[in-house]
Write a protein that holds these residues in place. Structure first.
Motif: not given
Length: 678
Positions: A463-488
């Motif tokens: 969604l973010v695209g080529k210019e900033h997609g890699v950094v945004a994707g890596l930071a966003g992966a941590g955000l989503i994973k953390s909520v789901i993992a900590v609650s479990c």
């Protein structure tokens, strides 16, 4: 000649009952005050279950396991479940503490299973930040070294798309993403634990173990403590001994050519790491054998054959560590295995979750008018203690919304590429995903948080695209994973507390304290490794294999399949299908066949790391197998303690080794093996 007098069965029964009565009378006479005190402690409010020594012990145990997990994450990417081990170490630490206090004449508060549970909960929450904080995966994938390994010339990996690790922003990022998961499922804890009666196998095993520690089985506990202490000391001393011969470069026992120099060049050797042997003793046999199978497929067959295609499949002038060369196959083929296994299990667990929820809902409607007198007395007691001091309902929405607002402001200031509206959308969907994951973990003990994180990585990067997609994707992966993992993790710990009569309020607070400690301790430990060792070097000890995998996942999300070298896509299709096929056969075949089917995720780990880790862990499996053949009852009792001692001892040696490395103190000897000249 000895004469044997026959005894009537009734006589045996009478004598047994008589002996048991005598033992019970003696035990009750000796322990009646303790039993009364125990009952009173069980009825005490949650504030009395939290102690200062418990917090101190939690920091100590949590820090030790953070160092251990950090080493495992940065070397192999494997993070075994150490809940049981943490409970055992907590028991040993506090028991030692109370003995020392009593010897100097001070009065010590009795050590209860509630305090043991809270220490274990706090310690697990602490080291879970090292597991889920991305120090060996998405967080490390942001650094310059991994950015360069992924190929700076590619369109999806543009210049400047990296962020070097620093303690300040890492602590801020972890605080922003870690606490919100504590509030996601609080209102549903009664449904998951009591109404649906989910087993949460890891949480249940830890609760049973803690209750066993504090029961009358002192002989069993002493054996476990003795086994842990012996192996801890031996493992620590072995790590110290190995250091003297490690020199510079490829030196020491970790490079011992067990099967010859040719096999060593293909990473087939035993590196004398008691950490990995202990990990192999904890992991199921099929996981270790799957890793060995993956080692043979990759380092024994595929990589030597692909290396011969140099000049045809990839340019001969390119170095092997280029993503357009051999490293491209080493990275993307295991990605295909991981995605195939993750996608299949994601669909399977989601289907099981929805189906089970529907069945449970129907059962509740049918039984809504039935009396609860059919429940076991113990279950009723556990339920009563679990519900008695409930967490106020308003805390969950208030805490979640407040922290979501804070994160939406803080995370874009750390990662400008990840806009605030992506954060808000992620937090809107996160609770429902967290519930599905926790329900699935309650049924299967499989935490799918990483798979949710990978899905988020691909979506945000695209969604973010080529210019900033890699950094945004890596930071966003941590955000989503953390909520789901900590609650479990919190739900698993609630299951432990349910079995040990521990207040949910005290457990929630303990989890929050452990998370706060972890948000500080984990970055400090990581930074110690990062400065003391060559982290991320594909030819070194701390390869951090998942960092380059996550980086290239993000690149793949941005670029599509154009990022792959020649014929790599066809291999990826094949291994994706292999992962799905193995899972299908495992689920559809009879149990006697299915139990021998390999685990695709475990197969993928050695593709980039090497075969030596699989050999170490298979030796751990061999030790457990032989031990069970010789004395199964003793093995069942002692193996977890011995394995924990091996992991903790050598893992703790990393701390002084890191300090020596930072102080520029080098090992005096380099033990190396060369081909003999004729």
């Amino acid at each position: 000649m000895m004469q044997i007098t026959p005894v009537e069965p009734m006589d045996v029964e009478k004598r047994t009952i008589h002996n048991q009565k005598e033992e019970i009378i003696e035990r009750e006479a000796l322990d009646e005050p303790q039993k009364e005190a125990e009952v009173q402690r069980r009825l005490q409010p949650w504030k009395n279950q939290i102690t200062v020594r418990g917090v101190i012990a939690s920091i100590f145990v949590g820090t030790i396991y953070t160092i251990i997990i950090m080493k495992l994450s940065l070397t192999t990417g494997i993070s075994p479940n150490l809940n049981v081990s943490a409970a055992l170490l907590a028991f040993i630490v506090v028991r030692t503490w109370t003995k020392l206090v009593r010897k100097i004449g001070l009065v010590s508060v009795p050590f209860t299973q509630q305090e043991n549970t809270l220490i274990q909960t706090c310690a697990v929450a602490c080291y879970s930040i090292a597991v889920g904080g991305g120090f060996g995966s998405y967080l490390l994938a942001l650094n310059k070294k991994t950015y360069e390994q992924a190929g700076v010339s590619t369109a999806g990996n543009p210049p400047g798309s990296y962020k070097e690790p620093e303690i300040g922003w890492m602590i801020g990022y972890l605080c922003a993403i870690s606490f919100i998961g504590l509030f996601a499922l609080i209102p549903l804890r009664k449904i998951l634990i009591i109404d649906y009666k989910l087993s949460f196998p890891s949480g249940m095993a830890t609760g049973v173990l803690i209750n066993g520690f504090h029961s009358m089985a002192d002989k069993m506990t002493k054996k476990q403590v003795r086994g842990f202490t012996k192996m801890f000391s031996l493992s620590f001393l072995w790590g110290f001994f190995q250091w003297f011969y490690s020199g510079q470069g490829q030196c020491g026992f970790s490079q011992f050519p067990t099967f010859g120099l040719q096999a060593q060049r293909q990473t087939f050797y035993f590196d004398f790491s008691l950490t990995y042997v202990g990990t192999g003793m904890i992991c199921p046999h099929i996981v270790n054998l799957s890793m060995l199978l993956g080692s043979v497929l990759s380092w024994g067959i595929m990589w030597p054959l692909i290396r011969k295609q140099k000049g045809d499949w990839f340019p001969a002038a390119l170095p092997e560590d280029s993503m357009k060369s051999l490293s491209g196959y080493k990275v993307f083929v295991p990605i295909a295995l991981l995605l195939g296994d993750g996608l299949y299990n994601f669909i399977k667990i989601t289907g099981m979750t929805l189906s089970s929820m529907y069945v449970k809902f129907k059962e509740r409607k049918i039984r809504s008018g039935e009396s609860k007198n059919n429940n076991a007395i113990d279950d009723l007691k556990q339920d009563e203690f679990f519900i008695r001091e409930s967490i106020p309902t308003w805390i969950a929405p208030c805490g979640y919304i407040t922290l979501a607002i804070v994160s939406a402001i803080a995370i874009p200031s750390i990662f400008p590429a990840l806009k605030w509206y992506y954060v808000v959308v992620a937090y809107i969907f996160a609770p429902s995903l967290a519930f599905c994951n926790a329900y699935g973990a309650g049924l299967t003990d499989i935490n799918m948080a990483y798979n949710f994180g990978k899905v988020g990585l691909f979506l945000i990067a695209a969604l973010v695209g080529k210019e900033h997609g890699v950094v945004a994707g890596l930071a966003g992966a941590g955000l989503i994973k953390s909520v789901i993992a900590v609650s479990c993790i919190l739900m698993q710990d609630f299951k432990t507390g349910h079995l040990t009569f521990t207040s949910p309020r005290a457990m929630f607070l303990s989890q929050a304290v452990g998370t706060a400690i972890g948000c500080v301790v984990a970055p400090l430990c990581f930074y110690l490794f990062y400065k003391a060792f060559d982290v991320g070097n594909p030819n070194g000890e701390y390869k951090a294999p998942f960092a380059i995998i996550y980086r290239n996942m993000a690149v793949l999300g941005v670029e599509g399949f154009s990022a792959l070298p020649k014929h790599c896509l066809h291999l990826c299709y094949g291994f994706f299908a292999l992962a799905v096929g193995i899972n299908v056969v495992k689920d559809l075949s009879p149990a006697r066949i299915g139990k021998w089917m390999p685990v695709p995720m475990a197969m993928a780990l050695p593709f980039l790391v090497g075969a030596y880790v699989a050999i170490d862990m298979c030796i751990g499996s061999l030790v457990v197998f032989v031990w069970h053949k010789l004395n199964s009852a003793k093995a069942e009792l002692i193996v977890p303690a011995v394995a924990s001692g091996m992991i903790c001892g050598e893992g703790l040696w990393i701390l002084p080794a890191s300090v020596l490395a930072l102080a520029k103190v080098k090992p005096p000897i380099c033990m190396k093996f060369l081909v003999s000249k004729s």
